[in-house]
Design an enzyme around this catalytic site. Structure first.
Site, mmCIF file in Angstrom:
data_model
loop_
_atom_site.group_PDB
_atom_site.id
_atom_site.type_symbol
_atom_site.label_atom_id
_atom_site.label_comp_id
_atom_site.label_asym_id
_atom_site.label_seq_id
_atom_site.Cartn_x
_atom_site.Cartn_y
_atom_site.Cartn_z
ATOM 1 N N THR A 173 0.937 -1.102 -0.021
ATOM 2 C CA THR A 173 -0.022 0.137 -0.021
ATOM 3 C C THR A 173 0.743 0.992 0.119
ATOM 4 O O THR A 173 1.904 1.091 0.721
ATOM 5 C CB THR A 173 -0.829 0.114 1.413
ATOM 6 N N ARG A 201 -15.328 -5.199 -0.243
ATOM 7 C CA ARG A 201 -14.606 -4.973 0.990
ATOM 8 C C ARG A 201 -13.845 -3.418 0.796
ATOM 9 O O ARG A 201 -13.260 -3.055 0.170
ATOM 10 C CB ARG A 201 -13.753 -5.947 1.557
ATOM 11 N N ASP A 204 -9.226 0.642 5.102
ATOM 12 C CA ASP A 204 -8.881 1.985 5.706
ATOM 13 C C ASP A 204 -8.487 3.053 4.766
ATOM 14 O O ASP A 204 -8.595 4.411 5.144
ATOM 15 C CB ASP A 204 -8.078 1.822 6.925
ATOM 16 N N GLY A 227 -6.171 -3.058 7.680
ATOM 17 C CA GLY A 227 -7.071 -1.744 7.655
ATOM 18 C C GLY A 227 -8.296 -2.026 8.363
ATOM 19 O O GLY A 227 -8.746 -1.110 8.921
HETATM 20 N N1 ASP Z 1 -4.482 -0.924 4.605
HETATM 21 C C1 ASP Z 1 -4.686 -1.845 3.901
HETATM 22 C C2 ASP Z 1 -6.142 -2.550 3.621
HETATM 23 O O1 ASP Z 1 -6.488 -2.821 4.785
HETATM 24 C C3 ASP Z 1 -3.550 -2.748 3.182
HETATM 25 C C4 ASP Z 1 -2.076 -2.187 3.554
HETATM 26 O O2 ASP Z 1 -1.948 -1.281 4.034
HETATM 27 O O3 ASP Z 1 -1.455 -3.139 3.219
HETATM 28 O O4 ASP Z 1 -6.643 -2.842 2.546
#
Ligand code: ASP
Length: 317
Positions: A173, A201, A204, A227
């Site tokens: 991310t 889905r 965050d 998240g």
């Molecule tokens: N926060 C991101 C999510 O939940 C994933 C990540 O940060 O790797 O989709």
């Protein structure tokens, strides 16, 4: 030049724990160079005297365009093998924010988030409504297959063979935080979410207060991690609350918010910049990929893969 007139910028490309048998795409060198290239893109905007919002959006576009990261092209795949992406941006000067969620064709989801910030009465748009809105503002679209790389196709296959639920690798991310020369703060985050996630889905990364936050005079934050935990804990906003209402230092506030996530069996990391241009890159995870620069100083970067360190402070914090 007054310290108060100087800019500061940090970018990240995810934080997380290793999954046995899984490695992120590319080499560490390739990921570091891509992070530093994105940092330079954002820095050029700040050097030109433009806003913190423009800087974080430019930096995140560069990271979305890099297929090594889990955002834009190269995003991880949902359980049905398609890509659904989330992104957000927040302007600390105005308190306005824009987010998109579960978009499947927008080449640069963060540009759609910025269009919402600028032009929509709403804070977050999802799915086909977000795509129509973005197209009406002239943003580029691609077939969903364009986002899917061979690495991500194999990764989903392995996750299914393991019988995994949704899972996340150690990096991917992306996000950016900035303070411009006028003292404005901004943050942006973008993701393909979690491998093998349920369709629909929401992460965050599309939600102000969870995976992104900015308020002038206090802090700008971009998060990465499990998240669903960051949503349940309002982590990005909690960092502001710890700084503003509990008097915590920047890195201390980031660490405290992350320790709450870790106590709930989550993991992740944050980058943050405060009103004075201090920067923190803090993780409660095995790895974090970040880079930062402050005006007049050399850039700093870390992939956070050495040793058992769970708490890492970036340049200037
Ligand atoms: N926060 C991101 C999510 O939940 C994933 C990540 O940060 O790797 O989709």
């Amino acid at each position: 030049m007054n310290a108060s007139d100087t800019y500061a910028l940090a970018v990240h490309a995810g934080a997380g724990n290793d999954i046995p048998g899984e490695a992120p795409p590319g080499t560490e060198d390739e990921r570091r160079s891509a992070l530093l290239a994105a940092l330079r893109e954002g820095e050029a905007i700040l050097q030109a005297g433009r806003t913190a919002v423009d800087a974080v959006v430019h930096a995140v576009v560069a990271l979305e365009d890099c297929p090594l990261f889990n955002a834009g092209k190269g995003s991880v795949l949902a359980a049905d093998g398609t890509v659904e992406m989330d992104a957000s941006v927040m302007d600390g000067a105005t308190g306005r924010a824009g987010g998109v969620s579960t978009v499947t064709t927008l080449r640069n989801p963060v540009l759609a988030a910025q269009a919402i910030l600028r032009h929509s009465p709403h804070a977050i748009l999802c799915g086909p409504g977000a795509e129509t809105f973005a197209a009406a503002h002239g943003l580029a679209r691609e077939d969903n297959a364009w986002f899917r790389t061979p690495h991500r196709i194999d990764q989903l296959r392995r996750a299914k063979e393991r019988g995994a639920g949704q899972e996340r690798e150690s990096t991917g991310t992306v996000g950016a935080v900035a303070r411009d020369r006028l003292g404005n703060l901004a943050a942006a985050t973008s993701t393909g979410g979690m491998t093998n996630k349920a369709l629909g889905r929401v992460s965050d990364s599309s939600i102000p207060g969870a995976g992104v936050w900015a308020r002038n005079g206090i802090v700008a934050v971009s998060c990465t991690g499990t998240g669903d935990d960051f949503i349940r804990n309002a982590t990005a906003y909690e960092i502001e609350a710890l700084v503003a209402h509990r008097g915590r230092g920047l890195a201390e506030a980031c660490n405290e918010a992350l320790q709450r996530i870790a106590a709930q069996a989550g993991n992740g990391g944050v980058i943050a910049v405060d009103a004075g241009g201090a920067i923190a890159a803090v993780r409660a995870a095995d790895h974090m990929a970040w880079a930062s620069v402050r005006e007049g100083e050399d850039p700093a970067s870390g992939l956070g893969s050495a040793g058992p360190v769970r708490y890492e402070t970036g340049a200037g914090a």
